[in-house]
Design a protein around this motif. Structure first.
Motif, short mmCIF file in Angstrom:
data_model
loop_
_atom_site.label_atom_id
_atom_site.label_comp_id
_atom_site.label_asym_id
_atom_site.label_seq_id
_atom_site.Cartn_x
_atom_site.Cartn_y
_atom_site.Cartn_z
N THR A 63 0.91 -1.13 0.03
CA THR A 63 -0.10 0.12 0.12
C THR A 63 0.94 1.22 -0.36
OG1 THR A 63 -1.69 -1.26 1.22
CG2 THR A 63 -1.74 1.15 1.25
N ALA A 64 1.74 1.14 0.72
CA ALA A 64 3.13 2.23 0.97
C ALA A 64 3.45 2.69 -0.33
CB ALA A 64 3.94 2.08 1.96
N LYS A 65 3.89 1.59 -1.17
CA LYS A 65 4.44 1.65 -2.62
C LYS A 65 3.35 2.34 -3.42
CE LYS A 65 7.39 -0.38 -5.95
NZ LYS A 65 7.04 0.38 -7.02
N ALA A 66 2.10 2.10 -3.77
CA ALA A 66 1.23 2.43 -4.39
C ALA A 66 1.02 3.98 -3.96
CB ALA A 66 -0.22 1.80 -4.01
N PHE A 67 1.03 4.19 -2.97
CA PHE A 67 1.00 5.91 -2.30
C PHE A 67 2.07 6.39 -3.00
CE2 PHE A 67 -2.86 4.96 -0.12
CZ PHE A 67 -3.49 6.06 -0.16
N ALA A 68 3.35 6.13 -2.69
CA ALA A 68 4.60 6.40 -3.02
C ALA A 68 4.63 6.74 -4.71
CB ALA A 68 5.74 5.70 -2.62
N ASP A 69 4.24 5.89 -5.32
CA ASP A 69 3.94 6.08 -6.75
C ASP A 69 3.10 7.21 -7.38
OD1 ASP A 69 5.78 4.25 -7.03
OD2 ASP A 69 4.22 2.44 -7.48
N ALA A 70 2.08 7.19 -6.56
CA ALA A 70 1.04 8.42 -6.88
C ALA A 70 1.32 9.71 -6.31
CB ALA A 70 -0.19 7.85 -6.67
N LEU A 71 1.85 9.84 -5.03
CA LEU A 71 2.12 11.09 -4.46
C LEU A 71 3.42 11.45 -4.29
CD1 LEU A 71 -0.56 11.11 -1.80
CD2 LEU A 71 -0.60 12.76 -3.45
N PRO A 72 3.91 12.55 -3.97
CA PRO A 72 5.31 12.92 -3.67
C PRO A 72 5.50 12.84 -2.26
CG PRO A 72 4.12 14.86 -4.20
CD PRO A 72 3.12 13.96 -4.64
N LEU A 73 5.52 11.62 -1.67
CA LEU A 73 5.51 11.50 -0.10
C LEU A 73 6.74 11.79 0.19
CD1 LEU A 73 4.17 7.87 0.12
CD2 LEU A 73 3.07 10.15 0.35
N THR A 74 6.99 12.21 1.34
CA THR A 74 8.24 12.82 2.09
C THR A 74 8.51 11.83 3.17
OG1 THR A 74 7.14 14.35 3.39
CG2 THR A 74 7.80 15.16 1.29
N GLY A 75 7.71 10.93 3.83
CA GLY A 75 7.87 10.39 4.74
C GLY A 75 6.84 9.35 5.35
N ILE A 76 7.15 8.32 6.17
CA ILE A 76 6.17 7.39 6.72
C ILE A 76 5.87 7.56 8.46
CG2 ILE A 76 5.77 4.90 6.67
CD1 ILE A 76 7.29 4.84 3.92
N ILE A 77 4.82 7.52 8.54
CA ILE A 77 4.42 7.16 10.14
C ILE A 77 3.97 5.74 10.35
CG2 ILE A 77 3.09 7.51 12.09
CD1 ILE A 77 2.91 10.75 10.95
N LEU A 78 4.71 4.78 11.04
CA LEU A 78 4.39 3.35 10.88
C LEU A 78 3.37 3.38 12.62
CD1 LEU A 78 4.97 0.99 9.15
CD2 LEU A 78 6.90 0.50 10.72
N THR A 79 2.17 2.96 12.29
CA THR A 79 1.69 2.84 13.54
C THR A 79 1.27 1.54 13.80
OG1 THR A 79 -0.51 2.53 12.27
CG2 THR A 79 0.04 4.83 12.87
N LYS A 80 0.76 1.26 15.30
CA LYS A 80 0.61 0.07 15.90
C LYS A 80 1.73 -0.91 15.85
CE LYS A 80 -4.10 0.77 14.16
NZ LYS A 80 -5.13 0.20 13.43
N LEU A 81 2.90 -0.54 15.84
CA LEU A 81 4.14 -1.11 16.03
C LEU A 81 4.25 -1.90 17.13
CD1 LEU A 81 6.62 -1.57 14.05
CD2 LEU A 81 7.64 0.34 15.10
#
Length: 449
Positions: A232-250
């Motif tokens: 899912t993160a890769k799909a968003f990264a391909d569509a949006l200029p993401l600058t970072g990730i917040i990993l929840t429920k670790l």
């Protein structure tokens, strides 16, 4: 967190006993164990393949220093490669722009996006001393707007009210104007999520990104989804200029595959991890510290930093004076120690940052957050005089306290016994008996049953 992986990797050391040098033949079994451990941790296959190849390349021919065993030398190589696949350097949040710095939050429904927006607001206010405005553009779930408003109240940040019928672009434009006029340093925009990726969602968030020109576009992803989270993160990264990730429920993921895969697959740094439901449960991500935790070395530095943030300095100084004098330590002081633990995220969060051997020893004492709450309840059922002078607690008073706190008299007696052990420890510290004090440490922790 990472329980299974930590246990598997710790066994790697044992496979290389008696060797004087790391060679291709003698590390084959160890590499096979590492590969299996990563597979069980739900790490993405391309990451595993690359990781094993790099560990093998670095380890073969590695001279083992006299102070190390071959197993320890291999673990050193594994440690460095774990840091590498998780980003190597800590990636700070970027606020270097003309205020307000806009942070756009993206992600699927249920990943913890709205809660993370509130946690991030609190973190920015406390750690960076910023004036923050929270904005909800999730018009499809009125509950999400209300939830963010409640979170804003809880963290004491400002909230931009949404009018019925407003479109996301209209909300964003009005909020940005409001943030400029009211001199906000940061504007956090919570966007709509879906149960799955669809064109409508991507188009909407792309329009918001174009309109707001955020300094940070953070993708919020649920660590418990494992490889699904990474995809899912890769799909968003391909569509949006993401600058970072917040990993929840670790803290809910004993495997840890998402943490080890997401940066490597997307090329975007993990900036924060979300742990626990509490609004203090957001931590800046340090690849080196996380690698240490995975290998059972703990994150003592992180624990110290959390203690410094959470501890009431004046109360700590008062307690130190009592410890030095050996007098005046009462049940209110005893309760305060457990309240400080809760501020630091509770026993579970603290144990997770201890080195594996210490953490396991502490778990053998059978301590949990529910027991701490029960301990507080017993002390709260006492009068001020009883808390100051526990020696006056005779049978009739104990029965009243037990009834008032919903526990048995035996539990009240157990608490008083633990308090006495803690008081003895204070006296030992005053007399310099550190060894005796350490032996007594286990006794002051509340136990189950």
């Amino acid at each position: 967190m990472f329980d299974n992986l930590t246990g598997k990797l710790s066994g790697v050391i044992k496979t290389l006993r008696g060797e004087t040098r790391l060679t291709e033949s003698n590390i084959q079994k160890a590499l096979r164990e590492i590969r299996l451990a990563l597979l069980e941790a739900d790490v993405a296959l391309p990451v595993i393949k690359d990781f094993i190849a790099r560990v093998k390349e670095k380890a073969v021919g590695h001279e083992v220093m006299n102070s190390l065993t071959p197993g320890q030398a291999l673990v050193g190589v594994v440690h460095q490669e774990l840091i590498s696949i998780m980003g190597r350097e800590k990636s700070d949040i970027n606020l270097s722009t003309v205020p307000p710095a806009v942070i756009l939050m993206a992600g699927l429904q249920g990943a913890g996006k709205t809660t993370s927006s509130g946690k991030l607001a609190k973190w920015l206010m406390e750690q960076k001393k910023k004036k923050v405005l929270l904005v909800s553009c999730d018009i499809y779930r009125p509950a999400a707007i209300h939830q963010l408003e409640l979170l804003a109240e809880q963290v004491n940040s400002d909230f931009f009210p949404v009018k019925p019928g407003q479109k996301p672009n209209e909300i964003a434009t009005a909020a940005l104007d409001y943030a400029r006029r009211h001199h906000h340093d940061v504007m956090i925009v919570d966007t709509a999520g879906r149960l799955g990726i669809d064109d409508a969602m991507m188009q909407e968030i792309s329009q918001l990104e174009t309109l707001l020109q955020p300094i940070e576009t953070l993708f919020v992803v649920d660590a418990m989804q494992g490889q699904d989270a990474v995809n899912t993160a890769k799909a968003f990264a391909d569509a949006l200029p993401l600058t970072g990730i917040i990993l929840t429920k670790l803290d809910g993921d004993a495997r840890g595959g998402a943490a080890l895969s997401v940066q490597h697959i997307t090329g975007k740094p993990i900036k924060f991890t979300g742990i626990a439901e509490k609004l203090t449960g957001l931590e800046a991500f340090h690849p080196d510290r996380m690698a240490s935790r995975i290998l059972g070395m703990g994150d003592v530095l992180g624990l110290i930093e959390e203690a410094q943030r959470s501890t009431d300095q004046r109360e700590a100084e008062k307690l130190m004076k009592k410890m030095k004098s050996g007098k005046g330590f009462d049940l209110d002081d005893f309760k305060m120690q457990f309240q400080q633990m809760k501020k630091m995220g509770g026993i579970t969060a603290m144990m997770d940052k201890l080195p594996a051997q210490l953490s396991q020893a502490a778990q053998n004492v059978k301590v949990d957050d529910k027991v701490i709450s029960r301990t507080e309840g017993i002390i709260n059922a006492m009068t001020r005089q009883e808390r100051a002078k526990p020696e006056i607690l005779k049978a009739s008073r104990k029965r009243r306290i037990a009834a008032g706190s919903g526990v048995t008299v035996q539990e009240v007696n157990r608490l008083l016994s633990q308090f006495e052990q803690a008081r003895k420890m204070m006296k030992m510290m005053n007399k310099g008996g550190m060894t005796k004090m350490m032996r007594g440490l286990k006794g002051m922790l509340p136990r189950l049953g």
